[in-house]
Enzyme design. Sequence first.
Site, PDB file in Angstrom:
ATOM      1  N   ASP A 139     -36.816 -31.533  19.876  1.00  0.00           N
ATOM      2  CA  ASP A 139     -36.098 -31.267  18.629  1.00  0.00           C
ATOM      3  C   ASP A 139     -35.922 -32.507  17.754  1.00  0.00           C
ATOM      4  OD1 ASP A 139     -35.776 -28.802  19.780  1.00  0.00           O
ATOM      5  OD2 ASP A 139     -33.589 -28.751  19.567  1.00  0.00           O
ATOM      6  N   ASP A 140     -35.769 -32.257  16.485  1.00  0.00           N
ATOM      7  CA  ASP A 140     -35.277 -33.209  15.461  1.00  0.00           C
ATOM      8  C   ASP A 140     -36.352 -34.086  14.821  1.00  0.00           C
ATOM      9  OD1 ASP A 140     -32.886 -32.136  16.328  1.00  0.00           O
ATOM     10  OD2 ASP A 140     -32.113 -33.969  17.212  1.00  0.00           O
ATOM     11  N   HIS A 190     -36.009 -26.138  12.458  1.00  0.00           N
ATOM     12  CA  HIS A 190     -34.724 -26.618  13.000  1.00  0.00           C
ATOM     13  C   HIS A 190     -33.754 -26.969  11.856  1.00  0.00           C
ATOM     14  CE1 HIS A 190     -32.256 -28.026  16.272  1.00  0.00           C
ATOM     15  NE2 HIS A 190     -32.361 -29.306  16.010  1.00  0.00           N
ATOM     16  N   HIS A 194     -30.152 -30.651   9.772  1.00  0.00           N
ATOM     17  CA  HIS A 194     -29.357 -30.564  10.998  1.00  0.00           C
ATOM     18  C   HIS A 194     -27.867 -30.262  10.812  1.00  0.00           C
ATOM     19  CE1 HIS A 194     -28.673 -31.523  15.316  1.00  0.00           C
ATOM     20  NE2 HIS A 194     -29.953 -31.309  15.410  1.00  0.00           N
ATOM     21  N   HIS A 284     -35.752 -34.203  23.067  1.00  0.00           N
ATOM     22  CA  HIS A 284     -35.668 -34.636  21.665  1.00  0.00           C
ATOM     23  C   HIS A 284     -36.746 -35.631  21.290  1.00  0.00           C
ATOM     24  CE1 HIS A 284     -31.656 -32.962  22.365  1.00  0.00           C
ATOM     25  NE2 HIS A 284     -31.672 -32.688  21.075  1.00  0.00           N
TER      26      HIS A 284
END
Length: 322
Positions: A139-140, A190, A194, A284
């Site tokens: 993620d991210d 995503h 965030h 991540h």
Amino acid sequence: MKKMIGFLTALVLLVFSLGHTAQAASYQVQSGDTLWKIASKHNLTVDQLVNHNRLNSTLLHIGQTLDVSGQADTYEVKWGDTFYSISLKLGVSMPQLKAANPQIENFHHIYPGQVLNVPYSGMIHMGPSQKKVIALTFDDGPEDLYTPQILDILQEKNVKATFFVLGQQVKAFPGMLKRIQAEGHAIGNHTWDHPDVTTLTEEQLIQTVQSTGEEIEKVLGYQTNLFRPPYGSINDQQIHALNRLGYRSIAWTIDTLDWDRTPADEILYKVEVGKVPGGIVLMHNFKNPGKLDGAVEALPQMIDSLRAQGYEFVTVPELLGE
Ligand code: NI
């Protein structure tokens, strides 16, 4: 009259709550229980049990309460219903509704009284548990510090993973997104930057998801139908709003907690105790020097160890049979 209305309201509430408790069978976890034992005892699969109870972990604790009522929901077609209006009512997309009802040949000819299967419309914490497969997710990103290292390892080990990307990162690192795609990995949305989406209005949620989808499309030429809410935080109404746009909301089964200088051996231990056929592993790839060193160190060993135990690595779309 007022009394009568009060009485009727109370009666309706009582009937409703009775109906509700009758459906929700709960079970308290006892010493020695495993997800597999509880699922088979109640004629469920592990993934049904995990998804229905929104478990972000396969580890149970004694005394934990689980809903074991299953999820074989059905819907009876009413006068005036169309396939489209039913999908809106149930909070699922038309393709999901069609997939859950293969017995129906013509979706224009549904009739009152006909019974439809209701597809699972909530957050997906894991995929079908019948096959020994597992999905690694990152993620991210994308960014240019950890993403290349992770991609190198995945390529060397011939593992396909899934990257849940932020719109702002795609805009800053389009070339890295292209590399992710070119090397055969799946891509999910995503949000743009965030946020905890439970703090957003439905309009704002759709805006952050769609702007990210469009940014992905600018780089790759297509959008994704996978969505992962930051922090795993999202309410049912929001999940349904995204379902109607064709998105499936994806959580995880095993949280490596890799994001704050976690040593490699701790990450490996978390995966070892949490692993399950159909599982989704959360990791991540964000740019914060030093924070993910342990994760990168753990990755090759994690892959080798799971493989040695017979696990095959799949992307999230593969896991979900898409
Ligand atoms: Ni995130």
